[in-house]
Motif scaffolding. Structure first.
Motif, PDB file in Angstrom:
ATOM      1  N   VAL A   1       4.446   7.067   5.881  1.00 27.10           N
ATOM      2  CA  VAL A   1       3.919   6.446   7.092  1.00 27.10           C
ATOM      3  C   VAL A   1       3.770   4.942   6.905  1.00 27.10           C
ATOM      4  O   VAL A   1       4.163   4.134   7.765  1.00 27.10           O
ATOM      5  CB  VAL A   1       2.567   7.091   7.466  1.00 27.10           C
ATOM      6  CG1 VAL A   1       1.854   6.261   8.537  1.00 27.10           C
ATOM      7  CG2 VAL A   1       2.781   8.514   7.953  1.00 27.10           C
ATOM      8  N   LEU A   2       3.202   4.519   5.773  1.00 27.13           N
ATOM      9  CA  LEU A   2       2.972   3.090   5.534  1.00 27.13           C
ATOM     10  C   LEU A   2       4.282   2.328   5.373  1.00 27.13           C
ATOM     11  O   LEU A   2       4.442   1.224   5.915  1.00 27.13           O
ATOM     12  CB  LEU A   2       2.090   2.903   4.295  1.00 27.13           C
ATOM     13  CG  LEU A   2       0.649   3.397   4.425  1.00 27.13           C
ATOM     14  CD1 LEU A   2      -0.081   3.272   3.089  1.00 27.13           C
ATOM     15  CD2 LEU A   2      -0.092   2.624   5.507  1.00 27.13           C
ATOM     16  N   LEU A   3       5.234   2.896   4.634  1.00 30.38           N
ATOM     17  CA  LEU A   3       6.503   2.195   4.412  1.00 30.38           C
ATOM     18  C   LEU A   3       7.293   2.062   5.710  1.00 30.38           C
ATOM     19  O   LEU A   3       7.859   0.998   5.997  1.00 30.38           O
ATOM     20  CB  LEU A   3       7.322   2.917   3.345  1.00 30.38           C
ATOM     21  CG  LEU A   3       6.749   2.857   1.924  1.00 30.38           C
ATOM     22  CD1 LEU A   3       7.584   3.707   0.974  1.00 30.38           C
ATOM     23  CD2 LEU A   3       6.690   1.418   1.429  1.00 30.38           C
ATOM     24  N   MET A   4       7.353   3.119   6.494  1.00 32.50           N
ATOM     25  CA  MET A   4       8.057   3.028   7.774  1.00 32.50           C
ATOM     26  C   MET A   4       7.306   2.096   8.734  1.00 32.50           C
ATOM     27  O   MET A   4       7.919   1.335   9.482  1.00 32.50           O
ATOM     28  CB  MET A   4       8.218   4.412   8.400  1.00 32.50           C
ATOM     29  CG  MET A   4       9.110   5.364   7.603  1.00 32.50           C
ATOM     30  SD  MET A   4      10.828   4.790   7.410  1.00 32.50           S
ATOM     31  CE  MET A   4      10.846   4.355   5.671  1.00 32.50           C
TER      32      MET A   4
ATOM     33  N   LEU B   1      -0.552  12.013  -0.374  1.00 33.20           N
ATOM     34  CA  LEU B   1      -0.221  10.632  -0.742  1.00 33.20           C
ATOM     35  C   LEU B   1       1.236  10.306  -0.421  1.00 33.20           C
ATOM     36  O   LEU B   1       1.551   9.203   0.038  1.00 33.20           O
ATOM     37  CB  LEU B   1      -0.513  10.394  -2.224  1.00 33.20           C
ATOM     38  CG  LEU B   1      -1.987  10.279  -2.598  1.00 33.20           C
ATOM     39  CD1 LEU B   1      -2.181  10.388  -4.109  1.00 33.20           C
ATOM     40  CD2 LEU B   1      -2.561   8.964  -2.088  1.00 33.20           C
ATOM     41  N   PHE B   2       2.152  11.255  -0.646  1.00 31.48           N
ATOM     42  CA  PHE B   2       3.558  11.028  -0.302  1.00 31.48           C
ATOM     43  C   PHE B   2       3.726  10.814   1.206  1.00 31.48           C
ATOM     44  O   PHE B   2       4.479   9.941   1.643  1.00 31.48           O
ATOM     45  CB  PHE B   2       4.425  12.207  -0.757  1.00 31.48           C
ATOM     46  CG  PHE B   2       4.547  12.339  -2.248  1.00 31.48           C
ATOM     47  CD1 PHE B   2       4.591  11.219  -3.063  1.00 31.48           C
ATOM     48  CD2 PHE B   2       4.614  13.597  -2.841  1.00 31.48           C
ATOM     49  CE1 PHE B   2       4.712  11.335  -4.440  1.00 31.48           C
ATOM     50  CE2 PHE B   2       4.725  13.725  -4.220  1.00 31.48           C
ATOM     51  CZ  PHE B   2       4.772  12.603  -5.022  1.00 31.48           C
ATOM     52  N   LEU B   3       3.041  11.627   1.991  1.00 35.02           N
ATOM     53  CA  LEU B   3       3.123  11.469   3.442  1.00 35.02           C
ATOM     54  C   LEU B   3       2.515  10.139   3.882  1.00 35.02           C
ATOM     55  O   LEU B   3       3.065   9.448   4.758  1.00 35.02           O
ATOM     56  CB  LEU B   3       2.421  12.634   4.134  1.00 35.02           C
ATOM     57  CG  LEU B   3       3.118  13.986   3.997  1.00 35.02           C
ATOM     58  CD1 LEU B   3       2.180  15.110   4.416  1.00 35.02           C
ATOM     59  CD2 LEU B   3       4.396  14.020   4.844  1.00 35.02           C
ATOM     60  N   LEU B   4       1.394   9.772   3.276  1.00 34.79           N
ATOM     61  CA  LEU B   4       0.784   8.479   3.584  1.00 34.79           C
ATOM     62  C   LEU B   4       1.739   7.340   3.229  1.00 34.79           C
ATOM     63  O   LEU B   4       1.877   6.369   3.983  1.00 34.79           O
ATOM     64  CB  LEU B   4      -0.532   8.330   2.821  1.00 34.79           C
ATOM     65  CG  LEU B   4      -1.235   6.968   2.949  1.00 34.79           C
ATOM     66  CD1 LEU B   4      -1.624   6.705   4.400  1.00 34.79           C
ATOM     67  CD2 LEU B   4      -2.458   6.903   2.029  1.00 34.79           C
TER      68      LEU B   4
ATOM     69  N   ALA C   1       0.829  -1.209   0.000  1.00 34.69           N
ATOM     70  CA  ALA C   1       0.000   0.000   0.000  1.00 34.69           C
ATOM     71  C   ALA C   1       0.862   1.256   0.000  1.00 34.69           C
ATOM     72  O   ALA C   1       0.518   2.258  -0.642  1.00 34.69           O
ATOM     73  CB  ALA C   1      -0.924  -0.014   1.218  1.00 34.69           C
ATOM     74  N   GLY C   2       1.997   1.225   0.704  1.00 29.47           N
ATOM     75  CA  GLY C   2       2.892   2.376   0.721  1.00 29.47           C
ATOM     76  C   GLY C   2       3.457   2.694  -0.648  1.00 29.47           C
ATOM     77  O   GLY C   2       3.496   3.859  -1.072  1.00 29.47           O
ATOM     78  N   HIS C   3       3.902   1.661  -1.366  1.00 23.20           N
ATOM     79  CA  HIS C   3       4.439   1.896  -2.712  1.00 23.20           C
ATOM     80  C   HIS C   3       3.329   2.316  -3.683  1.00 23.20           C
ATOM     81  O   HIS C   3       3.575   3.122  -4.596  1.00 23.20           O
ATOM     82  CB  HIS C   3       5.145   0.638  -3.218  1.00 23.20           C
ATOM     83  CG  HIS C   3       6.465   0.403  -2.551  1.00 23.20           C
ATOM     84  ND1 HIS C   3       7.555   1.223  -2.751  1.00 23.20           N
ATOM     85  CD2 HIS C   3       6.867  -0.550  -1.673  1.00 23.20           C
ATOM     86  CE1 HIS C   3       8.578   0.775  -2.036  1.00 23.20           C
ATOM     87  NE2 HIS C   3       8.186  -0.281  -1.369  1.00 23.20           N
ATOM     88  N   LEU C   4       2.121   1.799  -3.494  1.00 24.28           N
ATOM     89  CA  LEU C   4       0.999   2.239  -4.328  1.00 24.28           C
ATOM     90  C   LEU C   4       0.698   3.715  -4.089  1.00 24.28           C
ATOM     91  O   LEU C   4       0.452   4.474  -5.051  1.00 24.28           O
ATOM     92  CB  LEU C   4      -0.228   1.383  -4.025  1.00 24.28           C
ATOM     93  CG  LEU C   4      -1.505   1.745  -4.797  1.00 24.28           C
ATOM     94  CD1 LEU C   4      -1.286   1.591  -6.306  1.00 24.28           C
ATOM     95  CD2 LEU C   4      -2.682   0.880  -4.328  1.00 24.28           C
ATOM     96  N   ALA C   5       0.729   4.137  -2.825  1.00 17.91           N
ATOM     97  CA  ALA C   5       0.500   5.550  -2.523  1.00 17.91           C
ATOM     98  C   ALA C   5       1.576   6.432  -3.151  1.00 17.91           C
ATOM     99  O   ALA C   5       1.285   7.531  -3.638  1.00 17.91           O
ATOM    100  CB  ALA C   5       0.458   5.755  -1.003  1.00 17.91           C
TER     101      ALA C   5
END
Length: 386
Positions: free
Chosen positions: A76-79, A70-73, A40-44
């Protein structure tokens, strides 16, 4: 395809491929939710670049708000996925506050007091804060193998990229006043290439960590007895042999055999027998001291190699196991007892010789009436039953 369009599609293309890769990894192992979070992080990330650089611009550059959200999301998701890999609690609230402050500052410097440089700083610093908070949390794992260090340094690289790069480039270029010619600027070029590089590094490090965990899990499964939860014979022999080779303190081998186990299978069925095996496995896992090697080495036969200071300590542990098994495990599980043979490891003892001596002591306990503990001593007259 014009070169500028290729560059525009570079980051969303890479991010979509990484999102697909992590989704497929998750699809094969759905118990690893953090892998889906990484997808989901890479999709965002991909959607953020498409909104920002590919879709037609909106009045007042309003597309910058959803794209940076979206970049901030994505950050957050990747970390969060990295912390999820280590089963660490993810500070979602702190991440959200950092992201929210960054987006609020961007909106202010876009709509209230327009300033492109401060907009760049707002999002970059928020992403840097998210990355460095992740670094702080990862340091608490205490794991120091190569893959763990790679993940930690990938996070440090990510945070440094978002913190130092915008400051350095804006200082070198003297800042920006608007988006006219911005896509030909040094800052825009470094964003495109540094972001793809950071995304690939983070993804590769996480994939390597996932692969390492999968290999470890396969190795663990290959030497674990699924019914009892302790090591199988091969796993016990490997781990016990290694312990004998390196351990200088006294060791004892306990060899346990469930009494009348064949009758349980014959009279109550194999499911009842399996329940007894599972119950005694739980007893070993609960009562064995730290550093002990526990294994099921036969149908109803278990072995325990344990560091103990004296034979009396080994006998006390064996007696406690026997007494625990003498108490019915559960109303639904047929009651049985256990006989245990004990021997002490001497200098240079091999596992096979220990098993032979413990087996002799076990035979003596069986012959004495079962539900007994017997200690093997150097001469038969010194062997005691209790």
């Amino acid at each position: 395809m014009p070169g500028s369009l290729f560059i525009l599609l570079l980051n969303p293309g890479i991010s979509l491929l990484l999102a697909l890769a992590f989704y497929l990894l998750w699809h094969g192992r759905r118990d690893h939710g953090y892998v889906l979070v990484a997808a989901a992080g890479h999709l965002a990330t991909a959607l953020g670049f498409l909104v920002q650089d590919v879709m037609p611009p909106l009045p007042l550059e309003l597309q910058r708000i959803p794209s940076n959200a979206l970049f901030l999301l994505a950050g957050v998701l990747l970390m969060g996925s990295l912390l999820g890999h280590y089963r660490l609690p993810v500070p979602w609230r702190s991440f959200s506050v950092m992201g929210g402050l960054g987006l609020a500052a961007l909106s202010y410097f876009l709509l209230v007091q327009p300033d492109l440089n401060y907009r760049i700083f707002s999002i970059s610093f928020a992403l840097a804060a998210i990355a460095f908070l992740t670094v702080f949390e990862l340091r608490r794992t205490g794991r120091v193998n190569l893959v763990d260090r790679l993940l930690l340094w990938a996070c440090i690289l990510t945070g440094t990229n978002f913190l130092i790069r915008p400051i350095a480039i804006i200082w070198m270029e003297g800042g920006y006043t608007d988006y006219v010619g911005f896509q030909q600027s040094l800052y825009w070029t470094t964003v495109q290439f540094s972001q793809s590089l950071v995304s690939i590094i983070l993804a590769l490090c996480l994939m390597i960590a996932i692969a390492q965990d999968l290999i470890f899990q396969l190795q663990t499964d290959a030497r674990t007895d699924t019914l009892s939860g302790v090591l199988n014979r091969r796993g016990f022999e490997d781990v016990a042999t290694a312990l004998l080779a390196r351990h200088e303190a006294p060791l004892a081998l306990l060899l346990a055999d469930l009494d009348h186990f064949k009758q349980i299978n014959d009279h109550h069925g194999h499911m009842a027998g399996d329940a007894v095996i599972s119950g005694f496995g739980r007893i070993l896992l609960d009562m064995a001291p730290a550093g002990a090697v526990k294994g099921r080495i036969g149908g109803e036969e278990f072995a325990l190699l344990v560091p103990v200071p004296t034979p009396e300590t080994a006998l006390a542990l064996a007696g406690a196991l026997r007494e625990r098994m003498a108490t019915p495990l559960d109303a639904s599980i047929p009651h049985t007892t256990v006989s245990i043979g004990v021997t002490m490891a001497g200098p240079g003892d091999r596992l096979d010789s220990l098993l032979q001596r413990a087996d002799k002591a076990l035979y003596r306990a069986k012959r004495a009436g079962r539900n007994r503990v017997s200690l093997h001593r150097p001469t038969p007259r010194q062997e005691a039953a209790c």
